[in-house]
Design a protein around this motif. Structure first.
Motif, PDB file in Angstrom:
ATOM      1  N   ARG A  45      17.828  -3.531   6.365  1.00 22.64           N
ATOM      2  CA  ARG A  45      18.535  -2.061   6.659  1.00 22.64           C
ATOM      3  C   ARG A  45      17.334  -0.864   6.204  1.00 22.64           C
ATOM      4  O   ARG A  45      17.639  -0.031   5.445  1.00 22.64           O
ATOM      5  N   LEU A  46      15.993  -1.131   6.762  1.00 25.18           N
ATOM      6  CA  LEU A  46      15.148  -0.238   6.234  1.00 25.18           C
ATOM      7  C   LEU A  46      14.874   0.494   7.472  1.00 25.18           C
ATOM      8  O   LEU A  46      13.792   1.388   7.609  1.00 25.18           O
ATOM      9  N   LYS A  47      15.300   0.316   8.490  1.00 26.99           N
ATOM     10  CA  LYS A  47      14.837   1.110   9.972  1.00 26.99           C
ATOM     11  C   LYS A  47      14.978   2.375   9.727  1.00 26.99           C
ATOM     12  O   LYS A  47      13.913   3.234  10.174  1.00 26.99           O
ATOM     13  N   PRO A  48      16.002   3.217   8.934  1.00 29.29           N
ATOM     14  CA  PRO A  48      16.037   4.743   9.125  1.00 29.29           C
ATOM     15  C   PRO A  48      14.601   5.135   8.168  1.00 29.29           C
ATOM     16  O   PRO A  48      14.344   6.168   8.138  1.00 29.29           O
ATOM     17  N   PHE A  49      13.878   4.186   7.451  1.00 29.27           N
ATOM     18  CA  PHE A  49      12.827   4.741   6.503  1.00 29.27           C
ATOM     19  C   PHE A  49      11.476   4.226   6.929  1.00 29.27           C
ATOM     20  O   PHE A  49      10.377   4.141   6.239  1.00 29.27           O
ATOM     21  N   ARG A  50      11.551   3.617   8.311  1.00 26.48           N
ATOM     22  CA  ARG A  50      10.225   3.105   8.737  1.00 26.48           C
ATOM     23  C   ARG A  50       8.851   3.780   8.798  1.00 26.48           C
ATOM     24  O   ARG A  50       7.955   3.389   8.494  1.00 26.48           O
ATOM     25  N   SER A  51       9.069   5.261   8.813  1.00 25.03           N
ATOM     26  CA  SER A  51       7.818   6.088   8.840  1.00 25.03           C
ATOM     27  C   SER A  51       7.558   6.717   7.133  1.00 25.03           C
ATOM     28  O   SER A  51       7.047   7.666   6.952  1.00 25.03           O
ATOM     29  N   ARG A  52       8.738   6.233   6.337  1.00 23.56           N
ATOM     30  CA  ARG A  52       8.310   6.771   4.993  1.00 23.56           C
ATOM     31  C   ARG A  52       7.279   5.894   4.269  1.00 23.56           C
ATOM     32  O   ARG A  52       7.156   4.781   4.383  1.00 23.56           O
ATOM     33  N   ARG A  53       6.474   6.901   3.353  1.00 22.62           N
ATOM     34  CA  ARG A  53       5.619   6.159   2.596  1.00 22.62           C
ATOM     35  C   ARG A  53       6.019   5.267   1.614  1.00 22.62           C
ATOM     36  O   ARG A  53       6.875   5.382   1.076  1.00 22.62           O
ATOM     37  N   ALA A  54       5.404   4.001   1.490  1.00 19.36           N
ATOM     38  CA  ALA A  54       5.787   2.955   0.632  1.00 19.36           C
ATOM     39  C   ALA A  54       6.118   3.465  -0.770  1.00 19.36           C
ATOM     40  O   ALA A  54       7.094   3.121  -1.548  1.00 19.36           O
ATOM     41  N   ASP A  55       5.287   4.525  -1.419  1.00 19.74           N
ATOM     42  CA  ASP A  55       5.455   4.729  -2.788  1.00 19.74           C
ATOM     43  C   ASP A  55       6.748   5.923  -2.785  1.00 19.74           C
ATOM     44  O   ASP A  55       6.761   6.324  -3.781  1.00 19.74           O
ATOM     45  N   ALA A  56       7.206   6.323  -1.664  1.00 20.28           N
ATOM     46  CA  ALA A  56       8.194   7.153  -1.698  1.00 20.28           C
ATOM     47  C   ALA A  56       9.530   6.374  -1.586  1.00 20.28           C
ATOM     48  O   ALA A  56      10.720   7.096  -1.686  1.00 20.28           O
ATOM     49  N   LEU A  57       9.572   5.242  -1.515  1.00 20.31           N
ATOM     50  CA  LEU A  57      10.915   4.347  -1.609  1.00 20.31           C
ATOM     51  C   LEU A  57      11.353   4.190  -2.767  1.00 20.31           C
ATOM     52  O   LEU A  57      10.795   4.170  -3.994  1.00 20.31           O
ATOM     53  N   SER A  58      12.789   3.992  -3.031  1.00 23.11           N
ATOM     54  CA  SER A  58      13.261   3.430  -4.292  1.00 23.11           C
ATOM     55  C   SER A  58      13.037   1.960  -4.726  1.00 23.11           C
ATOM     56  O   SER A  58      12.637   1.540  -3.805  1.00 23.11           O
ATOM     57  N   TYR A 117       0.870  -1.240  -0.017  1.00 29.37           N
ATOM     58  CA  TYR A 117      -0.063  -0.014  -0.117  1.00 29.37           C
ATOM     59  C   TYR A 117       1.004   1.229   0.097  1.00 29.37           C
ATOM     60  O   TYR A 117       1.571   1.607   0.872  1.00 29.37           O
ATOM     61  N   GLY A 118       0.946   1.906  -1.180  1.00 31.31           N
ATOM     62  CA  GLY A 118       1.665   3.114  -1.440  1.00 31.31           C
ATOM     63  C   GLY A 118       1.458   4.151  -0.319  1.00 31.31           C
ATOM     64  O   GLY A 118       2.358   5.006   0.060  1.00 31.31           O
ATOM     65  N   ASP A 119       0.274   4.345   0.085  1.00 32.78           N
ATOM     66  CA  ASP A 119      -0.051   5.523   1.175  1.00 32.78           C
ATOM     67  C   ASP A 119       0.252   5.333   2.248  1.00 32.78           C
ATOM     68  O   ASP A 119      -0.050   5.834   3.232  1.00 32.78           O
ATOM     69  N   LEU A 120       0.760   3.867   2.658  1.00 33.00           N
ATOM     70  CA  LEU A 120       0.951   3.637   4.020  1.00 33.00           C
ATOM     71  C   LEU A 120       2.521   3.600   4.255  1.00 33.00           C
ATOM     72  O   LEU A 120       3.319   3.111   3.269  1.00 33.00           O
ATOM     73  N   SER A 121       2.858   3.821   5.501  1.00 28.78           N
ATOM     74  CA  SER A 121       4.479   3.921   5.598  1.00 28.78           C
ATOM     75  C   SER A 121       4.850   2.540   5.750  1.00 28.78           C
ATOM     76  O   SER A 121       4.310   1.533   5.924  1.00 28.78           O
ATOM     77  N   VAL A 122       6.219   2.279   5.541  1.00 26.85           N
ATOM     78  CA  VAL A 122       6.947   1.164   5.767  1.00 26.85           C
ATOM     79  C   VAL A 122       6.370   0.151   7.247  1.00 26.85           C
ATOM     80  O   VAL A 122       6.144  -0.955   6.804  1.00 26.85           O
ATOM     81  N   GLN A 123       6.375   0.956   8.072  1.00 25.31           N
ATOM     82  CA  GLN A 123       5.980   0.443   9.408  1.00 25.31           C
ATOM     83  C   GLN A 123       4.531  -0.075   9.402  1.00 25.31           C
ATOM     84  O   GLN A 123       4.250  -1.271   9.814  1.00 25.31           O
ATOM     85  N   GLU A 124       3.712   0.752   8.894  1.00 22.23           N
ATOM     86  CA  GLU A 124       2.390   0.238   8.918  1.00 22.23           C
ATOM     87  C   GLU A 124       1.894  -0.824   7.695  1.00 22.23           C
ATOM     88  O   GLU A 124       1.157  -1.667   7.960  1.00 22.23           O
TER      89      GLU A 124
END
Ligand SMILES: Nc1ncnc2c1ncn2[C@@H]1O[C@H](COP(=O)(O)OP(=O)(O)OP(=O)(O)O)[C@@H](O)[C@H]1O
Ligand SMILES: [Mg+2]
Lengths: 378, 305
Positions: free
Chosen positions: B125-138, B90-97
């Motif tokens: 090694r995704l810990k620093p990005f846990r609150s980033r939205r999934a669709d904003a990931l590389s 889900y792109g609008d959900l964060s990594v953790q969500e």
């Protein structure tokens, strides 16, 4: 975790996720909460179906006491205003219609009073500008009611043994000033719910098909019913929120009454909403595509609710094939139940047939959607 | 195939007139890293979806730990991780969500989800990005998240559909290290890829072409099974080269810059060498690679050497 606990946790997690989608896509929220407000204002203020002093041309070729009384009956109704006295020619009326000076014309033939006095039919013609069909239809209804009232008055005078006439304007009894806003609000609630609930649910599942997230979801052991219920719950809640919003605004701004029980009103709305989300789900399961889902939702939810529910056009005035078709439009029963509860103070004793119809629709839709929803990609 | 964790027998699936998969049979044991290699449209996705129980086979059967993924879906899904080819989080959900959501779907409680997602975030090694939205990931981070989401329930089988497609070289290497580590811990890992060079990193490779498994085996063995000569042809103008190469013994020819890469049937090698030297060109032998192997199968319509 117990199976029940796991099931509840899955359902809630799905609802929570869906809620996040709704909250994070402000367009959905604007649409869901903004549209009811906008529509209420449009229907409440701009598109009023109340006819106020419609300019009327009058041609009284009889000039008898009876004809004068009929003209007065039209004038005193408050619906029509005597704008022009036509001398004789029908072409004259035509000209006034063209120039927009009058929207209706009352033409009383010579000998009208004499015929009535002799107990025969008097000839009256009523012409209407049909350009605005809705206005014309309503004006025609009023004209008919005025003529009927006049006729009854006349009858009671002619034969004394006749009981005094009942109120000829039966349809206006629960809405004495014939304020259309009061009549419109139940229809508006139905329209907003039918449109938004069907559209939003069908889009939400179709979106998951299109974006491929169902493939990942299907790879988990979540059960079909957990997925369906979890996805639908937030939309049901949103629909209830819309009902409360329209009710609150309708009461505050337009003094729309809720004479019956609010609980029964909300309960009826819940059943209607369940049918709508079921319909939306079925559409998305069958189309799997957002664009197609939108079109199907518009055709199967919006159109029937506007045209065949009795919201704007009275069902009893429709040709029989449309009347027959209207029996499968859930909004018809919902509007009728809402009007009963809100305007007449009806309770379950009066609205149970509508409730039963709504319940049937909801069960059929949900069962069909559930049956067609596969936990697989083929 | 009692020891097999994952087994497919004569698996076939068509879509209308297209035969997407035609009689796939394979079997995998614990700790094995299997690569299904094939070009676009070869039937990789269809194969993985059938193995994961996302599609119903027209013929043949699948067994995941001796269970049928269509009929015993829930039991199979509890042991299986599946990473689809398309973007499917889900792109609008964060990594953790996303992790929390899929954890709940797999039936884990809050504490389990928290512990395992911590572990997987550290691993990927995704810990620093846990609150980033999934669709904003590389692309690479997205794939790693997708892998993490499908490992929350600690499956014994992991299926990945083109996990390295659209992923930068560094993340690609990282992903491969992860997959090799999972296999070393005893997981059966099956992945699909269109990249021939990735085949060498698998324990076993299956070459898929037009829905058929044309070769299957350890990568080294497969390479040696090419019974033809592999050559570079140099120093010839293109037109003359084309003339010289126009004979049936030349099985494949791929122009690469000013050179040609060739596979030549053994019985035609001598004649070709003569023609090349007459024309003034140079022929140097080289080691056949997976690309050559694959080209050979595809150019011959899949019936191989
Ligand atoms: N759902 C479907 N409906 C119709 N045809 C399909 C469907 N899925 C796959 N196909 C067809 O089956 C064949 C194999 O497709 P598949 O997606 O399995 O190949 P692939 O190896 O995964 O290719 P790619 O590298 O493009 O992902 C293709 O010709 C494709 O068009
Ligand atoms: Mg694919």
């Amino acid at each position: 975790m117990s199976p029940a606990g796991r099931s509840l946790r899955r359902t809630l997690a799905l609802s929570g996720k869906e809620l996040r989608h709704i909250v994070r896509d402000p367009r959905t929220l604007y649409l869901a909460l903004g549209m009811p407000v906008v529509m209420l204002f449009i229907f409440g203020y701009a598109v009023t179906f109340d006819l106020d002093r419609l300019p009327l041309g009058v041609l009284d070729a009889d000039r008898s006491p009876e004809s004068r009384e009929l003209v007065r009956a039209f004038e005193s109704s408050g619906v029509f205003q005597r704008a022009w006295d036509l001398s004789n020619a029908a072409e004259e009326a035509e000209g006034h219609f063209h120039r927009g000076r009058i929207q209706g014309a009352l033409v009383i033939s010579p000998g009208f009073g004499r015929e009535l006095g002799a107990g025969r039919e008097g000839q009256v013609q009523f012409l209407l500008d049909g350009t605005d069909g809705v206005t014309a239809a309503i004006a025609l209804g009023y004209a008919g009611a005025i003529a009927k009232a006049y006729q009854l008055r006349l009858l009671s005078r002619l034969s004394l043994e006749l009981a005094p006439p009942l109120d000829a304007r039966v349809r206006l009894r629960y809405n004495p000033e014939a304020r259309s806003t009061i009549f419109i609000v139940p229809g508006l609630i139905a329209l907003i719910l039918a449109l938004m609930m069907v559209l939003l649910t069908s889009l939400s599942v179709a979106r998951e098909w299109e974006r491929g997230s169902l493939e990942q979801l299907f790879a988990t052991p979540a059960k079909r019913l957990q997925i369906l219920i979890g996805k639908l719950l937030p939309y049901v809640a949103l629909g209830m929120l819309q009902v409360l919003l329209v009710l609150a605004l309708g009461t505050l701004l337009f003094q729309v009454p809720v004479r019956g029980s609010l609980l029964w009103l909300l309960g009826t709305a819940l059943v209607f909403i369940s049918g709508c989300v079921g319909q939306g789900l079925l559409i998305s399961v069958l189309t799997r595509n957002q664009q197609l889902a939108t079109q199907v939702a518009a055709i199967t939810a919006l159109l029937p609710t506007v045209l065949l529910s009795g919201f704007i056009f009275p069902i009893e005035n429709m040709p029989w094939p449309l009347q027959a078709l209207s029996t499968i439009v859930p909004a018809r029963y919902f509007i009728s139940a809402l009007r009963g509860i809100m305007l007449k103070g009806n309770g379950p004793a009066e609205i149970w047939p509508q409730l039963a119809a709504l319940l049937t629709f909801a069960l059929v839709m949900l069962a069909a959607a559930n049956a067609r929803f596969q936990r697989r990609l083929d | 195939m009692s020891g097999a964790i994952l087994a497919a027998t004569d698996l076939s699936r068509r879509f209308g007139k297209i035969v997407a998969l035609d009689g796939l049979s394979l079997s995998m044991g614990a700790g094995e890293l299997f690569g299904l290699v094939g070009p676009d449209g070869a039937g990789k996705t269809t194969a993985l979806r059938l193995l994961a129980g996302q599609l119903r086979p027209d013929a043949g059967s699948v067994r995941v730990m001796a269970r049928d993924p269509v009929r015993e879906g829930d039991a199979v899904r509890a042991e299986l991780g599946y990473v689809p080819q398309q973007f499917s989080l889900y792109g609008d959900l964060s990594v953790q969500e996303n992790l929390d959501f899929f954890g709940a779907m797999f039936g884990l409680n809050g504490a389990e989800v928290e512990a395992r997602s911590e572990e997987l975030l550290a691993l990927t090694r995704l810990k620093p990005f846990r609150s980033r939205r999934a669709d904003a990931l590389s692309g690479g981070m997205y794939k790693k998240l997708s892998v993490a989401c499908s490992l929350l329930h600690r499956p014994r089988v992991l299926l990945l559909d083109e996990p390295t497609n659209g992923v930068d070289p560094i993340s690609r290497r990282e992903l491969w290290q992860l997959l090799q580590r999972f296999a070393a811990q005893g997981m059966a890992v099956l992945l699909s890829t269109p990249y021939m060079d990735e085949a060498a990193r698998c324990h076993r490779v299956g070459l898929l072409h037009r829905g058929r498994l044309v070769r299957c085996g350890p990568p080294g063995e497969l390479r040696h099974s090419v019974g033809h000569g592999c050559y570079w042809l140099e120093d010839l103008p293109r037109q003359i080269a084309e003339e010289v190469l126009a004979q049936t013994a030349v099985l494949t020819r791929v122009p690469q810059g000013k050179r040609y890469r060739l596979l030549v049937r053994r019985d035609g090698e001598e004649a070709l060498a003569q023609r090349v030297s007459q024309a003034g060109g140079r022929l140097t032998p080289t080691q056949p690679g997976f690309e050559d192997l694959f080209l050979l199968f595809t150019s011959e319509g899949g019936d191989g050497a």
